[in-house]
Design an enzyme around this catalytic site. Structure first.
Site, PDB file in Angstrom:
ATOM      1  N   ASN A 186     -49.770  53.625  17.411  1.00  0.00           N
ATOM      2  CA  ASN A 186     -49.016  53.994  16.202  1.00  0.00           C
ATOM      3  C   ASN A 186     -47.584  53.485  16.289  1.00  0.00           C
ATOM      4  O   ASN A 186     -47.037  52.985  15.306  1.00  0.00           O
ATOM      5  CB  ASN A 186     -49.011  55.506  16.005  1.00  0.00           C
ATOM      6  CG  ASN A 186     -50.239  55.991  15.272  1.00  0.00           C
ATOM      7  OD1 ASN A 186     -50.357  55.832  14.060  1.00  0.00           O
ATOM      8  ND2 ASN A 186     -51.183  56.547  16.014  1.00  0.00           N
ATOM      9  N   ASN A 244     -44.001  64.497  12.833  1.00  0.00           N
ATOM     10  CA  ASN A 244     -45.086  64.257  13.782  1.00  0.00           C
ATOM     11  C   ASN A 244     -46.356  63.931  13.001  1.00  0.00           C
ATOM     12  O   ASN A 244     -46.474  64.267  11.824  1.00  0.00           O
ATOM     13  CB  ASN A 244     -45.316  65.521  14.628  1.00  0.00           C
ATOM     14  CG  ASN A 244     -46.403  65.328  15.671  1.00  0.00           C
ATOM     15  OD1 ASN A 244     -46.494  64.275  16.308  1.00  0.00           O
ATOM     16  ND2 ASN A 244     -47.250  66.332  15.845  1.00  0.00           N
ATOM     17  N   HIS A 250     -50.543  64.475  13.362  1.00  0.00           N
ATOM     18  CA  HIS A 250     -51.577  65.165  14.123  1.00  0.00           C
ATOM     19  C   HIS A 250     -52.939  64.674  13.629  1.00  0.00           C
ATOM     20  O   HIS A 250     -53.157  64.579  12.416  1.00  0.00           O
ATOM     21  CB  HIS A 250     -51.450  66.686  13.944  1.00  0.00           C
ATOM     22  CG  HIS A 250     -52.408  67.441  14.798  1.00  0.00           C
ATOM     23  ND1 HIS A 250     -52.167  67.698  16.125  1.00  0.00           N
ATOM     24  CD2 HIS A 250     -53.641  67.941  14.520  1.00  0.00           C
ATOM     25  CE1 HIS A 250     -53.209  68.347  16.637  1.00  0.00           C
ATOM     26  NE2 HIS A 250     -54.109  68.511  15.681  1.00  0.00           N
TER      27      HIS A 250
HETATM   28  C1  GRF Z   1     -52.655  59.790  17.552  1.00  0.00           C
HETATM   29  O1  GRF Z   1     -53.980  60.071  17.259  1.00  0.00           O
HETATM   30  C2  GRF Z   1     -51.745  60.830  16.961  1.00  0.00           C
HETATM   31  O2  GRF Z   1     -52.270  61.462  15.848  1.00  0.00           O
HETATM   32  C3  GRF Z   1     -51.613  61.832  18.067  1.00  0.00           C
HETATM   33  O3  GRF Z   1     -51.667  61.077  19.250  1.00  0.00           O
HETATM   34  C4  GRF Z   1     -52.372  59.872  19.040  1.00  0.00           C
HETATM   35  C5  GRF Z   1     -51.497  58.758  19.525  1.00  0.00           C
HETATM   36  O4  GRF Z   1     -52.192  57.539  19.611  1.00  0.00           O
HETATM   37  N1  GRF Z   1     -50.454  62.652  17.886  1.00  0.00           N
HETATM   38  P1  GRF Z   1     -51.399  56.212  19.945  1.00  0.00           P
HETATM   39  O5  GRF Z   1     -50.656  56.459  21.260  1.00  0.00           O
HETATM   40  O6  GRF Z   1     -50.463  55.944  18.829  1.00  0.00           O
HETATM   41  O7  GRF Z   1     -52.429  55.136  20.095  1.00  0.00           O
END
Ligand code: GRF
Length: 189
Positions: free
Chosen positions: A15, A103, A105
């Site tokens: 992300n 955030n 989730h």
């Molecule tokens: C995501 O699924 C987010 O919703 C959660 O942690 C995960 C992070 O994934 N809070 P990445 O590290 O961005 O691949």
């Protein structure tokens, strides 16, 4: 004037990378800092490769918040985005950035949120409960985890054949699609 965004990430950072790339082409903001609580978080390497300054702080530094806060101030950070960040946001940061910490989730909160509900555990719990849909929740951060005001939700179907991995992939697609856009909208408010 472009707003400066800081991303906090503890893990893989897909992300984080997606958000950094999105804001390369945005008039409203730029990711100017990525902070982690893990020196070996792949998220740090992703930021480095994309030319984003980054740093890791130890557990105690996160707990007190002072060093983190001065790093944020030095980089003139306006807005904080958590993307797979597993620690609590320290009190001084909550005070310094009221309504400016968000955030994401990987479930439809209030379902499958709270302590211990992160990563694969969320998807396992969704499947164990026989849910027919899951999704993402983007929310403000306050002192209680996963309980800040909801900003945005999007859902996806859950199939009986899903594994935690297939469901995680579907949920990640929603995250990549919506998180940057929602952040951009919030920056202009
Ligand atoms: C995501 O699924 C987010 O919703 C959660 O942690 C995960 C992070 O994934 N809070 P990445 O590290 O961005 O691949």
């Amino acid at each position: 004037m472009k707003k400066n965004i800081a991303i906090f990430a503890s893990g893989t950072g897909t992300n984080a990378e997606n958000i950094i790339r999105y804001f390369h082409d945005s008039e409203s903001g730029v990711v100017s800092l990525l902070l982690s609580n893990k020196v070996d978080a792949p998220a740090l390497e992703r930021a480095r490769r994309l030319g984003v300054p980054c740093a890791a702080f130890g557990k105690e530094e996160w707990a007190s918040g002072e060093a983190v806060l001065s790093a944020l101030r030095e980089a003139k950070v306006d807005f904080i985005v958590l993307a797979g960040f597993l620690l609590r946001v320290p009190e001084p940061l909550l005070r310094a950035y009221p309504g400016r910490i968000v955030n994401i989730h990987p479930s439809l909160l209030p379902k499958f949120g709270g302590k211990g509900m992160y990563g694969g555990r969320v998807h396992e719990a969704v499947l164990a409960a026989g849910e027919r849909e899951s999704g993402i929740t983007i929310h403000y951060i306050n002192e209680r985890y996963d309980e800040g005001g909801v900003i945005f939700q999007a859902s996806c179907p859950v199939s009986p054949d899903d594994t935690p991995e297939t469901l995680a992939r579907r949920v990640h697609e929603l995250e990549y699609r919506y998180y940057p856009e929602v952040i951009e909208k919030l920056l202009s408010e």
